[in-house]
Design an enzyme around this catalytic site. Structure first.
Site, PDB file in Angstrom:
ATOM      1  N   GLY A 111       0.842  -1.199   0.000  1.00 10.92           N
ATOM      2  CA  GLY A 111       0.000   0.000   0.000  1.00 10.92           C
ATOM      3  C   GLY A 111       0.869   1.238   0.000  1.00 10.92           C
ATOM      4  CB  CYS A 112       1.369   3.796  -2.572  1.00 13.82           C
ATOM      5  SG  CYS A 112       2.426   5.151  -2.969  1.00 13.82           S
TER       6      CYS A 112
END
Lengths: 283, 283
Positions: A111-112
């Site tokens: 997850g950025c």
């Protein structure tokens, strides 16, 4: 401490291009570089980072440290960046233990904004011991002013995030990147190479972290992991960034422009040592 | 097309907190939520996304599509979000082929701003066929105006990115998230559920993508993969974002505020159908 051998690879940080404005007129503008850097550790491909490319060696070190793949820079013999092939070769002294397993784990948290750090770092948080000391209001204003005066890729090309590490009120390192997470990793890599003792500024905190970006959980976690007890942002904070700051006792300050700011967490670590400015416009 | 069953999980998007301003006065402000959502595919843990939480089902679908783990939503039977445990359970109709191998590959590209999409998507780019049609200047202004008038988490709490999909000049979907990449994945997931035919707006492009964030390579690649031929940003563009836009023939417009904008790529796709505004201040 054995420090790794680092290259000092250079690459242009901006490109001059022609854009067409709303009048149909061509304008020459600058845009920031964005390049892929593939990290090889002991000849094994690990990750591809998209970066401005200002400090690829420190970025690589900080990435390995913040991903918990190495515990200290002295595990690393050399970091060799070659922009001709957009690659960085990391040579460790004794290899990285269980690297397959530990990098496979990475899949769980791509997850950025979190990169891959979430799981591991949250677990470590309760072991973090942040230094004592206060963030002086005058120190905060000096930090914001130093950033304002800084010549930067942002000023010439926009579209990059900046982070900085301050020692007291002195700007120690200023880093820009197309990704916030890269800028903070670069600072972590640089900090890990510093061998000087903490400096004495009286009651004032020695290390303060500045970012133009939001105080997300990732930024606050990484600051705490670097032993930085105060973070200052031009932007705001997210709910989880706030939760982490409260949990570790970190002084989180945002919306820091001119003489204005908002302290989101641990305001008791702020020392009000300057005359307040005129009443602010409500933000 | 068989559409998946989706929950409609709700969670608060902002939190009201007390912050201390530069006068030492306490102020009640709103901050955006940031919560972890762990994705399970056929009971296998895949990834943890940090999200605002507005549209977790569409985000999950878009993530799986943009990661190339599924080719179409009709491979998916159900997407079940449970905020009590911060998890989403994805049930596929026939399983995902070689998921271990394909998610292990993910390790190579956790570079944030790219998420894990870089390698795969760049390879696919040359197969992308973007629709013909122009971006009318009046359409561009209508898009910017619609965004300006939108009630949003950003207006109440700041610190989020917004993306939107327009059909002609009509706002079809507006999405905010703490991560740019999540907002665009959410739009991709929603688009994949739409079964209506492309709409005829004459020479005007049917689908235009808007983002408050920078036009990085990731944003341009994902737009192209969604079959969107024009992207509009309030912010700027990076070098690789520009390279990709030129390569696929995508009209990339940035710095779009009020009546001002800069077209970075393929200005021949812009149609100058309105009177130019007064001379802009130079930016």
């Amino acid at each position: 401490m054995r420090l790794p051998q680092l290259t000092a690879a250079q690459a242009p940080l901006t490109e001059s291009i022609d854009a067409v404005d709303e009048h149909g007129q061509t304008r020459r503008i600058h845009i920031p570089a964005e390049r892929d850097l593939t990290v090889y550790v002991d000849k094994r491909e690990l990750v591809t980072l998209m970066t401005l490319g200002a400090h690829p060696e420190w970025l690589t070190l900080g990435y390995l440290l913040n991903q918990r793949l190495v515990a200290s820079v002295d595990e690393i013999e050399s970091v060799t960046v070659d922009w001709d092939v957009n690659a960085v070769s990391v040579k460790t002294r004794e290899g990285i233990d269980r690297i397959e397993e530990r990098t496979a784990r990475r899949v769980v948290t791509t997850g950025c904004g979190q990169g891959s750090v979430f799981g591991g770092l949250m677990d470590d948080l309760d072991r973090v011991e942040l230094p004592s000391g206060v963030l002086r209001q005058s120190q905060l204003y000096a930090i914001v002013d130093a950033i304002r005066l800084k010549e930067s890729t942002y000023k010439s090309a926009g579209s990059v995030h900046a982070c900085a590490l301050f020692r007291g009120t002195e700007l120690a390192l200023f880093v820009e990147d197309v990704g916030r997470h890269n800028a903070v990793d670069t600072i972590a890599g640089w900090m890990a190479l510093q061998t000087d003792a903490p400096r004495d500024h009286g009651d004032m905190l020695d290390k303060v972290f500045y970012t133009t970006g939001r105080l997300t959980s990732e930024m606050v976690i990484k600051s705490a992991q670097m032993g930085v007890a105060a973070v200052v942002s031009r932007s705001g904070i997210t709910q989880m960034g706030l939760q982490v700051a409260r949990r570790v006792g970190l002084c989180a300050v945002g919306r820091a422009t001119n003489k204005h700011f908002l302290c989101y967490a641990n305001p008791q670590r702020l020392l009000w040592d300057t005359v307040p400015p005129p009443a602010p416009e409500r933000r």
